[in-house]
Design an enzyme around this catalytic site. Structure first.
Site: not given
Length: 267
Positions: A129, A142
Protein backbone atom coordinates in the site's frame (compact mmCIF):
# COMPACT_ATOMS: atom_id res chain seq x y z
CA UNK A 1 1.96 -23.24 -21.90
CA UNK A 2 -0.29 -20.94 -19.90
CA UNK A 3 1.18 -19.60 -16.67
CA UNK A 4 -0.40 -20.79 -13.42
CA UNK A 5 -1.27 -17.99 -11.00
CA UNK A 6 -2.33 -18.12 -7.34
CA UNK A 7 -4.07 -15.03 -5.93
CA UNK A 8 -4.80 -14.93 -2.22
CA UNK A 9 -7.99 -13.05 -1.42
CA UNK A 10 -9.20 -13.49 -4.98
CA UNK A 11 -12.94 -13.45 -4.30
CA UNK A 12 -13.53 -9.68 -4.26
CA UNK A 13 -11.98 -6.26 -4.77
CA UNK A 14 -8.54 -6.00 -6.34
CA UNK A 15 -7.96 -9.76 -6.21
CA UNK A 16 -11.13 -10.52 -8.14
CA UNK A 17 -10.38 -7.83 -10.73
CA UNK A 18 -6.84 -9.15 -11.26
CA UNK A 19 -8.08 -12.75 -11.49
CA UNK A 20 -10.71 -11.96 -14.08
CA UNK A 21 -8.29 -9.89 -16.15
CA UNK A 22 -5.62 -12.62 -16.15
CA UNK A 23 -8.23 -15.27 -16.99
CA UNK A 24 -9.16 -13.24 -20.07
CA UNK A 25 -5.46 -13.26 -21.00
CA UNK A 26 -5.46 -17.10 -20.92
CA UNK A 27 -3.67 -17.55 -17.60
CA UNK A 28 -4.71 -20.47 -15.37
CA UNK A 29 -5.91 -18.63 -12.28
CA UNK A 30 -6.64 -19.89 -8.79
CA UNK A 31 -8.06 -17.46 -6.28
CA UNK A 32 -8.63 -18.11 -2.60
CA UNK A 33 -11.21 -17.35 0.04
CA UNK A 34 -11.92 -18.49 3.56
CA UNK A 35 -15.39 -19.43 2.30
CA UNK A 36 -15.11 -20.51 -1.38
CA UNK A 37 -18.64 -21.96 -1.37
CA UNK A 38 -19.91 -18.38 -1.50
CA UNK A 39 -18.28 -17.78 -4.89
CA UNK A 40 -19.54 -20.60 -7.09
CA UNK A 41 -20.10 -18.19 -9.99
CA UNK A 42 -16.50 -16.98 -10.05
CA UNK A 43 -14.87 -16.79 -13.48
CA UNK A 44 -11.84 -18.67 -12.11
CA UNK A 45 -11.29 -21.40 -9.51
CA UNK A 46 -11.59 -20.38 -5.85
CA UNK A 47 -9.82 -22.56 -3.28
CA UNK A 48 -10.26 -22.56 0.48
CA UNK A 49 -7.38 -20.73 2.17
CA UNK A 50 -6.99 -18.66 5.31
CA UNK A 51 -3.62 -16.88 5.44
CA UNK A 52 -3.72 -17.19 9.25
CA UNK A 53 -3.85 -21.01 9.02
CA UNK A 54 -0.79 -22.80 7.69
CA UNK A 55 -2.60 -26.07 7.04
CA UNK A 56 -5.01 -24.38 4.61
CA UNK A 57 -2.11 -22.65 2.84
CA UNK A 58 -0.23 -25.91 2.30
CA UNK A 59 -3.36 -27.76 1.20
CA UNK A 60 -4.23 -25.12 -1.44
CA UNK A 61 -0.68 -24.87 -2.81
CA UNK A 62 -0.31 -28.67 -2.96
CA UNK A 63 -3.65 -28.97 -4.77
CA UNK A 64 -2.55 -26.52 -7.48
CA UNK A 65 0.79 -28.25 -7.99
CA UNK A 66 -0.89 -31.68 -8.12
CA UNK A 67 -3.36 -30.43 -10.73
CA UNK A 68 -1.08 -28.24 -12.87
CA UNK A 69 2.40 -29.59 -12.20
CA UNK A 70 3.77 -26.09 -11.61
CA UNK A 71 3.09 -22.70 -10.03
CA UNK A 72 4.45 -19.69 -11.90
CA UNK A 73 3.09 -16.63 -10.09
CA UNK A 74 1.96 -15.92 -6.53
CA UNK A 75 0.04 -12.70 -5.89
CA UNK A 76 -0.12 -12.03 -2.14
CA UNK A 77 -3.27 -9.93 -2.17
CA UNK A 78 -5.20 -11.00 0.94
CA UNK A 79 -5.16 -8.19 3.47
CA UNK A 80 -7.16 -6.40 6.10
CA UNK A 81 -7.67 -2.75 6.95
CA UNK A 82 -7.57 -1.37 10.48
CA UNK A 83 -8.21 2.12 11.80
CA UNK A 84 -8.19 3.86 15.13
CA UNK A 85 -6.05 5.78 17.60
CA UNK A 86 -3.10 3.47 18.31
CA UNK A 87 -3.59 4.04 22.03
CA UNK A 88 -7.13 2.66 21.85
CA UNK A 89 -6.72 -0.30 19.44
CA UNK A 90 -6.71 -3.57 21.41
CA UNK A 91 -3.42 -5.45 21.24
CA UNK A 92 -5.29 -8.51 19.97
CA UNK A 93 -6.53 -6.54 16.93
CA UNK A 94 -3.04 -5.21 16.19
CA UNK A 95 -1.65 -8.75 16.25
CA UNK A 96 -4.53 -10.03 14.12
CA UNK A 97 -3.82 -7.37 11.51
CA UNK A 98 -0.14 -8.31 11.34
CA UNK A 99 -1.13 -11.99 11.11
CA UNK A 100 -3.10 -11.18 7.94
CA UNK A 101 -0.99 -8.45 6.34
CA UNK A 102 2.52 -9.58 7.25
CA UNK A 103 2.85 -13.09 8.65
CA UNK A 104 0.20 -14.46 6.28
CA UNK A 105 2.08 -13.46 3.12
CA UNK A 106 5.33 -14.83 4.61
CA UNK A 107 3.71 -18.22 5.15
CA UNK A 108 2.26 -18.34 1.64
CA UNK A 109 5.68 -17.42 0.22
CA UNK A 110 7.29 -20.22 2.24
CA UNK A 111 4.73 -22.67 0.87
CA UNK A 112 5.37 -21.85 -2.82
CA UNK A 113 9.16 -21.43 -2.76
CA UNK A 114 10.09 -25.15 -2.82
CA UNK A 115 8.15 -25.60 -6.09
CA UNK A 116 9.55 -22.40 -7.62
CA UNK A 117 13.10 -23.43 -6.71
CA UNK A 118 12.45 -26.84 -8.26
CA UNK A 119 11.25 -25.12 -11.46
CA UNK A 120 14.12 -22.63 -11.31
CA UNK A 121 11.53 -19.95 -12.08
CA UNK A 122 8.78 -17.99 -10.41
CA UNK A 123 7.40 -14.55 -9.60
CA UNK A 124 5.95 -13.38 -6.29
CA UNK A 125 3.99 -10.12 -6.20
CA UNK A 126 3.17 -8.66 -2.80
CA UNK A 127 0.27 -6.21 -2.72
CA UNK A 128 1.27 -3.59 -0.17
CA UNK A 129 0.00 0.00 0.00
CA UNK A 130 1.11 3.57 -0.55
CA UNK A 131 0.13 3.91 3.13
CA UNK A 132 3.08 1.61 3.87
CA UNK A 133 5.51 4.36 2.88
CA UNK A 134 4.42 6.72 5.65
CA UNK A 135 2.86 6.65 9.10
CA UNK A 136 -0.70 7.90 8.61
CA UNK A 137 -2.81 9.20 11.50
CA UNK A 138 -5.40 6.69 12.69
CA UNK A 139 -4.02 4.18 10.17
CA UNK A 140 -0.71 3.64 11.93
CA UNK A 141 -1.09 -0.12 12.41
CA UNK A 142 -2.06 -0.62 8.76
CA UNK A 143 0.85 1.56 7.61
CA UNK A 144 3.23 -0.45 9.79
CA UNK A 145 2.04 -3.86 8.56
CA UNK A 146 2.29 -2.87 4.89
CA UNK A 147 5.60 -1.06 5.40
CA UNK A 148 7.02 -4.19 7.02
CA UNK A 149 6.03 -6.23 3.96
CA UNK A 150 7.72 -3.69 1.68
CA UNK A 151 11.03 -4.06 3.55
CA UNK A 152 10.73 -7.83 3.76
CA UNK A 153 10.42 -7.98 -0.02
CA UNK A 154 13.64 -6.02 -0.46
CA UNK A 155 15.52 -8.62 1.59
CA UNK A 156 13.75 -11.56 -0.04
CA UNK A 157 14.67 -10.33 -3.53
CA UNK A 158 18.37 -10.66 -2.78
CA UNK A 159 17.98 -14.05 -1.10
CA UNK A 160 16.08 -15.49 -4.09
CA UNK A 161 18.26 -14.20 -6.95
CA UNK A 162 20.23 -17.43 -7.15
CA UNK A 163 17.06 -19.49 -7.72
CA UNK A 164 15.74 -17.38 -10.62
CA UNK A 165 12.74 -16.41 -8.49
CA UNK A 166 11.69 -12.75 -8.59
CA UNK A 167 9.73 -10.79 -6.01
CA UNK A 168 8.21 -7.33 -6.18
CA UNK A 169 5.84 -5.02 -4.36
CA UNK A 170 2.83 -3.30 -5.89
CA UNK A 171 1.60 -0.47 -3.66
CA UNK A 172 -1.92 0.73 -4.52
CA UNK A 173 -3.43 4.00 -3.41
CA UNK A 174 -7.17 4.28 -2.83
CA UNK A 175 -9.28 2.01 -5.03
CA UNK A 176 -13.03 1.64 -5.25
CA UNK A 177 -13.37 -1.70 -3.42
CA UNK A 178 -15.16 -3.05 -0.35
CA UNK A 179 -12.05 -2.77 1.88
CA UNK A 180 -13.68 -0.11 4.08
CA UNK A 181 -16.53 -2.48 4.96
CA UNK A 182 -14.06 -5.18 5.98
CA UNK A 183 -11.79 -3.01 8.14
CA UNK A 184 -11.51 -3.28 11.88
CA UNK A 185 -12.61 0.12 13.16
CA UNK A 186 -11.71 0.99 16.72
CA UNK A 187 -14.99 2.26 18.15
CA UNK A 188 -15.65 5.96 18.62
CA UNK A 189 -15.70 6.32 22.40
CA UNK A 190 -17.79 9.18 23.76
CA UNK A 191 -15.29 10.34 26.37
CA UNK A 192 -12.20 9.65 24.23
CA UNK A 193 -9.80 12.55 23.65
CA UNK A 194 -9.59 11.33 20.04
CA UNK A 195 -13.31 11.23 19.25
CA UNK A 196 -13.50 14.30 17.01
CA UNK A 197 -10.21 14.01 15.05
CA UNK A 198 -10.61 10.25 14.65
CA UNK A 199 -14.26 10.54 13.63
CA UNK A 200 -13.47 13.20 11.04
CA UNK A 201 -10.51 11.22 9.68
CA UNK A 202 -12.64 8.06 9.44
CA UNK A 203 -15.17 9.87 7.24
CA UNK A 204 -12.38 11.21 5.04
CA UNK A 205 -10.80 7.76 4.61
CA UNK A 206 -14.10 6.16 3.61
CA UNK A 207 -14.72 8.99 1.13
CA UNK A 208 -11.32 8.37 -0.47
CA UNK A 209 -12.12 4.68 -0.97
CA UNK A 210 -15.60 5.40 -2.36
CA UNK A 211 -14.13 7.78 -4.96
CA UNK A 212 -11.03 5.65 -5.59
CA UNK A 213 -9.59 4.41 -8.86
CA UNK A 214 -10.93 1.47 -10.87
CA UNK A 215 -9.33 -1.82 -9.71
CA UNK A 216 -8.77 -2.70 -13.38
CA UNK A 217 -5.77 -0.35 -13.24
CA UNK A 218 -4.16 -2.71 -10.74
CA UNK A 219 -4.96 -5.69 -12.97
CA UNK A 220 -3.31 -4.05 -15.98
CA UNK A 221 -0.21 -3.18 -13.94
CA UNK A 222 0.15 -6.71 -12.61
CA UNK A 223 -0.26 -8.13 -16.11
CA UNK A 224 2.63 -5.91 -17.29
CA UNK A 225 4.78 -6.98 -14.33
CA UNK A 226 4.20 -10.67 -15.06
CA UNK A 227 5.33 -10.09 -18.64
CA UNK A 228 8.34 -7.97 -17.65
CA UNK A 229 11.74 -9.57 -18.21
CA UNK A 230 13.18 -8.19 -14.98
CA UNK A 231 10.53 -6.70 -12.64
CA UNK A 232 11.52 -3.79 -10.42
CA UNK A 233 11.38 -4.02 -6.65
CA UNK A 234 8.64 -1.43 -6.19
CA UNK A 235 5.61 -0.29 -8.17
CA UNK A 236 3.07 2.35 -7.13
CA UNK A 237 -0.43 2.48 -8.61
CA UNK A 238 -2.92 5.26 -7.98
CA UNK A 239 -3.65 8.92 -8.42
CA UNK A 240 -0.74 11.25 -9.11
CA UNK A 241 -0.79 12.99 -5.73
CA UNK A 242 -0.87 9.70 -3.85
CA UNK A 243 2.25 8.51 -5.65
CA UNK A 244 3.87 11.95 -5.43
CA UNK A 245 3.42 11.93 -1.65
CA UNK A 246 6.16 9.26 -1.51
CA UNK A 247 8.52 11.53 -3.46
CA UNK A 248 7.72 14.44 -1.15
CA UNK A 249 8.61 12.37 1.89
CA UNK A 250 12.07 11.74 0.43
CA UNK A 251 12.82 15.37 -0.28
CA UNK A 252 11.04 17.39 2.41
CA UNK A 253 12.21 17.90 6.00
CA UNK A 254 10.30 15.68 8.42
CA UNK A 255 8.45 18.52 10.15
CA UNK A 256 7.20 20.01 6.87
CA UNK A 257 6.03 16.63 5.57
CA UNK A 258 4.26 15.94 8.86
CA UNK A 259 2.53 19.32 8.61
CA UNK A 260 1.34 18.52 5.08
CA UNK A 261 -0.20 15.25 6.27
CA UNK A 262 -1.87 16.93 9.23
CA UNK A 263 -3.32 19.63 6.97
CA UNK A 264 -4.60 16.95 4.59
CA UNK A 265 -6.38 15.17 7.44
CA UNK A 266 -7.45 18.48 8.99
CA UNK A 267 -5.75 17.71 12.30
Amino acid sequence: MSKVVLITGGSSGIGKSVGEFLTQKDFIVYGTSRNPENYKNSKFSILQLDVKKNDTIKKAVNAIIASEGKLDVLINNAGAGITGPIEEIPESEIKANFDTNFFGPINVIKAVLPQMRKQQSGLIINITSIAGYMGLPYRGVYSASKGALELLTEAFRMELKGFNVSMTNVAPGDFATNIAAGRYHAPLIDDSPYIKPYGDTLKLMDKHVDSGSNPKLMAETIYKIINAKNPKGHYKVGEFMQKFSIVLKRILPDKIYEKLLMNHYKL
